[in-house]
Design a protein around this motif. Structure first.
Motif, PDB file in Angstrom:
ATOM      1  N   LEU A  80       0.843  -1.197   0.000  1.00 35.01           N
ATOM      2  CA  LEU A  80       0.000   0.000   0.000  1.00 35.01           C
ATOM      3  C   LEU A  80       0.874   1.242   0.000  1.00 35.01           C
ATOM      4  O   LEU A  80       1.751   1.401   0.853  1.00 35.01           O
ATOM      5  CB  LEU A  80      -0.912   0.014   1.229  1.00 35.01           C
ATOM      6  CG  LEU A  80      -1.855   1.216   1.317  1.00 35.01           C
ATOM      7  CD1 LEU A  80      -2.969   1.108   0.287  1.00 35.01           C
ATOM      8  CD2 LEU A  80      -2.443   1.357   2.718  1.00 35.01           C
ATOM      9  N   GLU A  81       0.619   2.130  -0.942  1.00 37.78           N
ATOM     10  CA  GLU A  81       1.303   3.420  -0.989  1.00 37.78           C
ATOM     11  C   GLU A  81       0.278   4.519  -0.768  1.00 37.78           C
ATOM     12  O   GLU A  81      -0.754   4.574  -1.448  1.00 37.78           O
ATOM     13  CB  GLU A  81       1.981   3.633  -2.347  1.00 37.78           C
ATOM     14  CG  GLU A  81       2.683   4.987  -2.444  1.00 37.78           C
ATOM     15  CD  GLU A  81       2.972   5.401  -3.869  1.00 37.78           C
ATOM     16  OE1 GLU A  81       2.167   5.057  -4.759  1.00 37.78           O
ATOM     17  OE2 GLU A  81       3.981   6.077  -4.087  1.00 37.78           O
ATOM     18  N   THR A  82       0.545   5.391   0.198  1.00 37.56           N
ATOM     19  CA  THR A  82      -0.316   6.546   0.443  1.00 37.56           C
ATOM     20  C   THR A  82       0.494   7.800   0.185  1.00 37.56           C
ATOM     21  O   THR A  82       1.486   8.061   0.865  1.00 37.56           O
ATOM     22  CB  THR A  82      -0.856   6.550   1.885  1.00 37.56           C
ATOM     23  OG1 THR A  82      -1.642   5.375   2.091  1.00 37.56           O
ATOM     24  CG2 THR A  82      -1.725   7.769   2.135  1.00 37.56           C
ATOM     25  N   GLU A  83       0.079   8.543  -0.823  1.00 36.96           N
ATOM     26  CA  GLU A  83       0.812   9.748  -1.201  1.00 36.96           C
ATOM     27  C   GLU A  83      -0.168  10.738  -1.811  1.00 36.96           C
ATOM     28  O   GLU A  83      -1.054  10.364  -2.584  1.00 36.96           O
ATOM     29  CB  GLU A  83       1.916   9.409  -2.206  1.00 36.96           C
ATOM     30  CG  GLU A  83       2.820  10.582  -2.543  1.00 36.96           C
ATOM     31  CD  GLU A  83       3.988  10.179  -3.430  1.00 36.96           C
ATOM     32  OE1 GLU A  83       4.547  11.060  -4.085  1.00 36.96           O
ATOM     33  OE2 GLU A  83       4.329   8.990  -3.468  1.00 36.96           O
ATOM     34  N   GLY A  84      -0.004  12.012  -1.459  1.00 35.39           N
ATOM     35  CA  GLY A  84      -0.866  13.037  -2.028  1.00 35.39           C
ATOM     36  C   GLY A  84      -2.329  12.831  -1.711  1.00 35.39           C
ATOM     37  O   GLY A  84      -3.205  13.119  -2.531  1.00 35.39           O
ATOM     38  N   LYS A  85      -2.629  12.308  -0.497  1.00 30.94           N
ATOM     39  CA  LYS A  85      -4.005  12.081  -0.034  1.00 30.94           C
ATOM     40  C   LYS A  85      -4.739  11.023  -0.854  1.00 30.94           C
ATOM     41  O   LYS A  85      -5.966  10.988  -0.893  1.00 30.94           O
ATOM     42  CB  LYS A  85      -4.820  13.391  -0.039  1.00 30.94           C
ATOM     43  CG  LYS A  85      -4.148  14.541   0.685  1.00 30.94           C
ATOM     44  CD  LYS A  85      -3.781  14.182   2.105  1.00 30.94           C
ATOM     45  CE  LYS A  85      -3.032  15.302   2.805  1.00 30.94           C
ATOM     46  NZ  LYS A  85      -2.571  14.919   4.149  1.00 30.94           N
ATOM     47  N   ARG A  86      -3.987  10.134  -1.503  1.00 31.26           N
ATOM     48  CA  ARG A  86      -4.576   9.023  -2.249  1.00 31.26           C
ATOM     49  C   ARG A  86      -3.859   7.744  -1.845  1.00 31.26           C
ATOM     50  O   ARG A  86      -2.663   7.754  -1.550  1.00 31.26           O
ATOM     51  CB  ARG A  86      -4.447   9.247  -3.756  1.00 31.26           C
ATOM     52  CG  ARG A  86      -5.098  10.526  -4.231  1.00 31.26           C
ATOM     53  CD  ARG A  86      -4.716  10.871  -5.654  1.00 31.26           C
ATOM     54  NE  ARG A  86      -5.394  10.026  -6.626  1.00 31.26           N
ATOM     55  CZ  ARG A  86      -5.209  10.144  -7.944  1.00 31.26           C
ATOM     56  NH1 ARG A  86      -4.366  11.043  -8.422  1.00 31.26           N
ATOM     57  NH2 ARG A  86      -5.856   9.362  -8.775  1.00 31.26           N
TER      58      ARG A  86
ATOM     59  N   GLY B  63      -8.527  21.319   1.076  1.00 28.64           N
ATOM     60  CA  GLY B  63      -7.212  21.249   0.446  1.00 28.64           C
ATOM     61  C   GLY B  63      -6.275  20.286   1.150  1.00 28.64           C
ATOM     62  O   GLY B  63      -5.454  19.619   0.518  1.00 28.64           O
ATOM     63  N   LEU B  64      -6.400  20.190   2.476  1.00 31.36           N
ATOM     64  CA  LEU B  64      -5.547  19.282   3.245  1.00 31.36           C
ATOM     65  C   LEU B  64      -5.950  17.819   3.076  1.00 31.36           C
ATOM     66  O   LEU B  64      -5.112  16.925   3.188  1.00 31.36           O
ATOM     67  CB  LEU B  64      -5.609  19.640   4.732  1.00 31.36           C
ATOM     68  CG  LEU B  64      -4.730  20.788   5.212  1.00 31.36           C
ATOM     69  CD1 LEU B  64      -5.072  21.136   6.652  1.00 31.36           C
ATOM     70  CD2 LEU B  64      -3.255  20.418   5.107  1.00 31.36           C
ATOM     71  N   LEU B  65      -7.232  17.566   2.818  1.00 29.00           N
ATOM     72  CA  LEU B  65      -7.741  16.194   2.856  1.00 29.00           C
ATOM     73  C   LEU B  65      -8.107  15.615   1.495  1.00 29.00           C
ATOM     74  O   LEU B  65      -8.550  14.463   1.426  1.00 29.00           O
ATOM     75  CB  LEU B  65      -8.968  16.119   3.778  1.00 29.00           C
ATOM     76  CG  LEU B  65      -8.726  16.490   5.246  1.00 29.00           C
ATOM     77  CD1 LEU B  65     -10.001  16.326   6.058  1.00 29.00           C
ATOM     78  CD2 LEU B  65      -7.609  15.647   5.850  1.00 29.00           C
ATOM     79  N   THR B  66      -7.945  16.374   0.437  1.00 25.75           N
ATOM     80  CA  THR B  66      -8.270  15.851  -0.890  1.00 25.75           C
ATOM     81  C   THR B  66      -7.051  15.946  -1.796  1.00 25.75           C
ATOM     82  O   THR B  66      -6.197  16.816  -1.616  1.00 25.75           O
ATOM     83  CB  THR B  66      -9.442  16.621  -1.530  1.00 25.75           C
ATOM     84  OG1 THR B  66      -9.135  18.021  -1.548  1.00 25.75           O
ATOM     85  CG2 THR B  66     -10.723  16.401  -0.753  1.00 25.75           C
ATOM     86  N   PRO B  67      -6.955  15.058  -2.787  1.00 25.55           N
ATOM     87  CA  PRO B  67      -5.810  15.093  -3.707  1.00 25.55           C
ATOM     88  C   PRO B  67      -5.757  16.407  -4.472  1.00 25.55           C
ATOM     89  O   PRO B  67      -6.788  16.948  -4.874  1.00 25.55           O
ATOM     90  CB  PRO B  67      -6.085  13.921  -4.659  1.00 25.55           C
ATOM     91  CG  PRO B  67      -7.054  13.050  -3.944  1.00 25.55           C
ATOM     92  CD  PRO B  67      -7.874  13.951  -3.085  1.00 25.55           C
ATOM     93  N   GLN B  68      -4.554  16.904  -4.655  1.00 29.31           N
ATOM     94  CA  GLN B  68      -4.354  18.131  -5.417  1.00 29.31           C
ATOM     95  C   GLN B  68      -3.786  17.771  -6.785  1.00 29.31           C
ATOM     96  O   GLN B  68      -2.731  17.145  -6.887  1.00 29.31           O
ATOM     97  CB  GLN B  68      -3.394  19.071  -4.675  1.00 29.31           C
ATOM     98  CG  GLN B  68      -3.861  19.423  -3.266  1.00 29.31           C
ATOM     99  CD  GLN B  68      -5.228  20.075  -3.238  1.00 29.31           C
ATOM    100  OE1 GLN B  68      -5.446  21.105  -3.877  1.00 29.31           O
ATOM    101  NE2 GLN B  68      -6.164  19.480  -2.507  1.00 29.31           N
TER     102      GLN B  68
END
Length: 304
Positions: free
Chosen positions: A114-120, A298-303
């Motif tokens: 599992l990779e978690t990066e950029g809120k995804r 902005g903090l919790l969703t992918p940009q």
């Protein structure tokens, strides 16, 4: 499917793949250092199990998470005991992951990461075409919404209660923030008190968008009051040993904070949001509401 998961100090990399894959059996491999996390995960999945999605949990202790021979000796019988084994190698020590990979390669069992990066969150799957071959990588799967705030808290805490907004003067500010965010987040919870923490630790507000969670400390006090207490509280709540490294930390203030406080917050990866309109009018102005909503989402969703 039997999913063998290596347990580290952060439970989320073990929880999300299991909730997504829905194995019939989850084997938790842990050391003395991560026994607490393993027991908490066992409790978590027992609570989550339903008649149509029953997950049996099996706990396997390892004395030394850096001894490859011992780790392999513990894992190898599992491949003979269970059918349809897959390995989640996201957690645990690097030697645990290495031993798991070697055994998966011997038996051509799938490996997951599992990779978690950029809120995804992306789940990678490596499949060996035959024993001892090099693995093929499938296209990563972006995980959908899998957890709620209760799940997140149960993953980390032995228990908690929810008491709602503060009965003191600051409760009005908490309520105003809750109302402003209500249509822009997936879930909110006000006034969370972790079990066993007494009055030392509480969470003013917790918000969630999909699988991303933030804790919010809310301060409606005169600027001469010590704002560092709010930063210390967030640093404890969002620490590795408490709600973990995947938790966003936010301090919302009705007053202008000093540059020193901003610098300290930045150092501790805490976002500061100043809603100055509330201090004078006891309402959050449309401009400040927009600032609040944009900062949280902005903090919790992918940009892109």
């Amino acid at each position: 499917m039997t999913l063998i998961s290596l347990i580290g100090e952060q439970p989320i990399p073990n929880i999300l793949p299991a909730l997504h894959l829905k194995p019939s059996r989850l084997v938790l491999i842990y050391t003395n250092r991560t026994k607490k996390q393993a027991l908490n995960l066992e409790k978590f999945f027992n609570q989550k199990s339903q008649p149509d999605t029953q997950i049996e949990t099996v706990l396997i202790p390892i004395q030394n998470g850096y001894n490859l021979a011992e780790i392999a000796d513990k894992l190898r019988p599992l491949l003979a005991t269970y059918e349809g084994v897959a390995f989640n190698l996201t957690g645990g020590t690097k030697p645990m992951a290495l031993a798991g990979y070697q055994l998966a390669q011997e038996k051509a069992a799938p490996v997951l990461y599992l990779e978690t990066e950029g809120k995804r969150s992306f789940l990678y799957k490596y499949q060996f075409p035959k024993p001892f071959a090099l693995p093929n990588l499938s296209a990563p799967v972006e995980l959908p919404e899998l957890i709620c705030i209760d799940d997140y808290l149960n993953a980390f805490l032995p228990g908690y209660s929810t008491v709602g907004f503060s009965k003191a003067e600051g409760g009005r500010f908490e309520n105003a923030i809750y109302d402003a965010l209500n249509e822009h987040v997936d879930e909110q919870r006000a006034g969370i008190k972790p079990k066993g923490a007494g009055s030392q630790i509480d969470i003013d507000l917790m918000v969630r968008i999909k699988n991303q969670v933030a804790v919010i400390e809310i301060k409606d006090k005169h600027p001469l009051d010590e704002p560092k207490k709010g930063i210390d509280q967030l640093n404890t709540i969002g620490g590795r040993e408490y709600l973990g490294i995947y938790t966003a930390k936010i301090l919302v203030s009705s007053t202008k904070l000093s540059s020193d406080i901003h610098a300290l917050a930045k150092e501790r990866k805490i976002e500061i949001i100043e809603l100055l309109s509330f201090r004078t009018s006891k309402k959050i102005s449309p401009k400040d509401q927009k600032q609040l909503i944009e900062a949280i989402t902005g903090l919790l969703t992918p940009q892109e």
